[in-house]
Scaffold this motif. Sequence first.
Motif, PDB file in Angstrom:
ATOM      1  N   VAL A 118      37.078  44.371  25.118  1.00  0.00           N
ATOM      2  CA  VAL A 118      36.162  43.864  26.147  1.00  0.00           C
ATOM      3  C   VAL A 118      36.541  42.435  26.518  1.00  0.00           C
ATOM      4  O   VAL A 118      36.573  42.067  27.695  1.00  0.00           O
ATOM      5  CB  VAL A 118      34.703  43.933  25.646  1.00  0.00           C
ATOM      6  CG1 VAL A 118      33.770  43.161  26.583  1.00  0.00           C
ATOM      7  CG2 VAL A 118      34.251  45.379  25.524  1.00  0.00           C
ATOM      8  N   ALA A 119      36.835  41.604  25.512  1.00  0.00           N
ATOM      9  CA  ALA A 119      37.189  40.214  25.767  1.00  0.00           C
ATOM     10  C   ALA A 119      38.469  40.106  26.589  1.00  0.00           C
ATOM     11  O   ALA A 119      38.552  39.308  27.534  1.00  0.00           O
ATOM     12  CB  ALA A 119      37.342  39.468  24.438  1.00  0.00           C
ATOM     13  N   VAL A 120      39.476  40.898  26.241  1.00  0.00           N
ATOM     14  CA  VAL A 120      40.745  40.848  26.969  1.00  0.00           C
ATOM     15  C   VAL A 120      40.558  41.339  28.404  1.00  0.00           C
ATOM     16  O   VAL A 120      41.035  40.700  29.358  1.00  0.00           O
ATOM     17  CB  VAL A 120      41.818  41.683  26.256  1.00  0.00           C
ATOM     18  CG1 VAL A 120      43.086  41.761  27.104  1.00  0.00           C
ATOM     19  CG2 VAL A 120      42.150  41.087  24.896  1.00  0.00           C
ATOM     20  N   ALA A 121      39.867  42.452  28.575  1.00  0.00           N
ATOM     21  CA  ALA A 121      39.661  42.992  29.922  1.00  0.00           C
ATOM     22  C   ALA A 121      38.900  41.998  30.794  1.00  0.00           C
ATOM     23  O   ALA A 121      39.219  41.813  31.981  1.00  0.00           O
ATOM     24  CB  ALA A 121      38.910  44.317  29.838  1.00  0.00           C
ATOM     25  N   THR A 122      37.885  41.351  30.218  1.00  0.00           N
ATOM     26  CA  THR A 122      37.121  40.353  30.958  1.00  0.00           C
ATOM     27  C   THR A 122      38.016  39.202  31.400  1.00  0.00           C
ATOM     28  O   THR A 122      37.970  38.756  32.552  1.00  0.00           O
ATOM     29  CB  THR A 122      35.966  39.816  30.091  1.00  0.00           C
ATOM     30  OG1 THR A 122      35.122  40.893  29.695  1.00  0.00           O
ATOM     31  CG2 THR A 122      35.143  38.785  30.847  1.00  0.00           C
ATOM     32  N   ALA A 123      38.856  38.716  30.489  1.00  0.00           N
ATOM     33  CA  ALA A 123      39.734  37.589  30.801  1.00  0.00           C
ATOM     34  C   ALA A 123      40.766  37.948  31.858  1.00  0.00           C
ATOM     35  O   ALA A 123      41.045  37.150  32.766  1.00  0.00           O
ATOM     36  CB  ALA A 123      40.434  37.114  29.526  1.00  0.00           C
ATOM     37  N   LEU A 124      41.346  39.137  31.760  1.00  0.00           N
ATOM     38  CA  LEU A 124      42.370  39.527  32.725  1.00  0.00           C
ATOM     39  C   LEU A 124      41.781  39.702  34.122  1.00  0.00           C
ATOM     40  O   LEU A 124      42.421  39.370  35.123  1.00  0.00           O
ATOM     41  CB  LEU A 124      43.053  40.814  32.269  1.00  0.00           C
ATOM     42  CG  LEU A 124      43.871  40.710  30.982  1.00  0.00           C
ATOM     43  CD1 LEU A 124      44.536  42.048  30.663  1.00  0.00           C
ATOM     44  CD2 LEU A 124      44.909  39.604  31.073  1.00  0.00           C
ATOM     45  N   ALA A 125      40.562  40.217  34.203  1.00  0.00           N
ATOM     46  CA  ALA A 125      39.920  40.368  35.510  1.00  0.00           C
ATOM     47  C   ALA A 125      39.646  39.007  36.132  1.00  0.00           C
ATOM     48  O   ALA A 125      39.895  38.791  37.333  1.00  0.00           O
ATOM     49  CB  ALA A 125      38.624  41.165  35.364  1.00  0.00           C
ATOM     50  N   ARG A 126      39.151  38.080  35.325  1.00  0.00           N
ATOM     51  CA  ARG A 126      38.802  36.754  35.843  1.00  0.00           C
ATOM     52  C   ARG A 126      40.027  35.930  36.201  1.00  0.00           C
ATOM     53  O   ARG A 126      40.056  35.233  37.217  1.00  0.00           O
ATOM     54  CB  ARG A 126      37.986  35.980  34.793  1.00  0.00           C
ATOM     55  CG  ARG A 126      36.584  36.495  34.548  1.00  0.00           C
ATOM     56  CD  ARG A 126      35.952  35.710  33.407  1.00  0.00           C
ATOM     57  NE  ARG A 126      34.584  36.138  33.120  1.00  0.00           N
ATOM     58  CZ  ARG A 126      33.893  35.740  32.056  1.00  0.00           C
ATOM     59  NH1 ARG A 126      34.449  34.921  31.182  1.00  0.00           N
ATOM     60  NH2 ARG A 126      32.647  36.159  31.867  1.00  0.00           N
ATOM     61  N   THR A 127      41.055  36.001  35.361  1.00  0.00           N
ATOM     62  CA  THR A 127      42.188  35.088  35.489  1.00  0.00           C
ATOM     63  C   THR A 127      43.335  35.644  36.316  1.00  0.00           C
ATOM     64  O   THR A 127      43.926  34.930  37.133  1.00  0.00           O
ATOM     65  CB  THR A 127      42.709  34.718  34.086  1.00  0.00           C
ATOM     66  OG1 THR A 127      41.625  34.230  33.306  1.00  0.00           O
ATOM     67  CG2 THR A 127      43.795  33.673  34.179  1.00  0.00           C
ATOM     68  N   ALA A 128      43.649  36.912  36.106  1.00  0.00           N
ATOM     69  CA  ALA A 128      44.805  37.510  36.773  1.00  0.00           C
ATOM     70  C   ALA A 128      44.415  38.470  37.891  1.00  0.00           C
ATOM     71  O   ALA A 128      45.288  39.010  38.570  1.00  0.00           O
ATOM     72  CB  ALA A 128      45.686  38.235  35.752  1.00  0.00           C
ATOM     73  N   GLY A 129      43.118  38.699  38.055  1.00  0.00           N
ATOM     74  CA  GLY A 129      42.680  39.599  39.121  1.00  0.00           C
ATOM     75  C   GLY A 129      43.093  41.039  38.893  1.00  0.00           C
ATOM     76  O   GLY A 129      43.211  41.807  39.849  1.00  0.00           O
ATOM     77  N   VAL A 130      43.291  41.411  37.631  1.00  0.00           N
ATOM     78  CA  VAL A 130      43.722  42.768  37.302  1.00  0.00           C
ATOM     79  C   VAL A 130      42.552  43.538  36.704  1.00  0.00           C
ATOM     80  O   VAL A 130      41.971  43.127  35.694  1.00  0.00           O
ATOM     81  CB  VAL A 130      44.901  42.761  36.307  1.00  0.00           C
ATOM     82  CG1 VAL A 130      45.244  44.182  35.872  1.00  0.00           C
ATOM     83  CG2 VAL A 130      46.114  42.102  36.937  1.00  0.00           C
ATOM     84  N   ASP A 131      42.202  44.653  37.321  1.00  0.00           N
ATOM     85  CA  ASP A 131      41.139  45.508  36.799  1.00  0.00           C
ATOM     86  C   ASP A 131      41.699  46.266  35.600  1.00  0.00           C
ATOM     87  O   ASP A 131      42.548  47.137  35.741  1.00  0.00           O
ATOM     88  CB  ASP A 131      40.668  46.479  37.889  1.00  0.00           C
ATOM     89  CG  ASP A 131      39.464  47.294  37.444  1.00  0.00           C
ATOM     90  OD1 ASP A 131      38.858  46.936  36.418  1.00  0.00           O
ATOM     91  OD2 ASP A 131      39.145  48.294  38.115  1.00  0.00           O
TER      92      ASP A 131
END
Length: 288
Positions: A118-131
């Motif tokens: 969950v933490a990684v997915a949240t960070a990637l969505a916020r930072t890299a714009g990757v769903d």
Amino acid sequence: MTPRDASDAHDNRWSDLGRPPLNGAALRRALVRDDGLWADVEVVQRTGSTNSDLAGLVTEENADEGAVLVAEEQNAGRGRLDRRWTAPARSGLFFSVVLKPTGVPVERWGWLPLLTGVAVATALARTAGVDTALKWPNDLLVTVDGEERKAGGILAERAGTDAVVVGIGINVTLRADELPVPGAGSLALAGATTTDRDTVLRAVLRSLEEWYGRWRDASGDPVASGLQEAYAAGCATLGRVVRAELPGGRSIIGEAVAVDGDGRIVIATEDGVQEPVGAGDVIHLRAV
């Protein structure tokens, strides 16, 4: 180029200008705080496995909670079921952290790989714009050309009596011709808005600190911490017909209908039985 020159080029941290090295000192300045989770961040050029290295330090009582070990390249990286994880140097983020969840009942520690997802997915969505979607229990999925691909994974292992070492691997700039298997992907191939590994690593560690703190403050309660709801919302396995290959050679097929309070995936079979699965390999077959 002589063989010596070739070796020197491989070992040179700047041999691929499109994949600059991480700066350990800068990461420590950004992430290590007196009141924070992260106690130290070390970057090494090459190692066998960051999980194995940190687990060894924990056993020797030389690693505190919040120790972070990052490798620019791993040559013996492991995923679940002892699967190999390999990638070119500096093409991804390969790191492990030490967590010591005192105050959380041991039976709830099984939530740690799901929490990390969950933490990684949240960070990637916020930072890299990757769903980024989560395949139970620990795969990170991205979409490349309309196809679901694995771009990362998580491995949590007990170390000593009071610690868990959580390893995270994320393919960041891996190109199509470098994919280890056809089903692999990377942030770059998924159209990330940034592939700066420093930026992504900081975001992931800050997100992990936030989710871990919330979960630990709730004594590991997945409901009170919001973890169970967040995981279910991002889990690509739910609502899919799956095959679960279980220890002992048994397998079951059915619809993944829930993640229970122990972090297990619940599979509803054609016989009308709902079976919770806590260990094994789950393969996505199709959407319901």
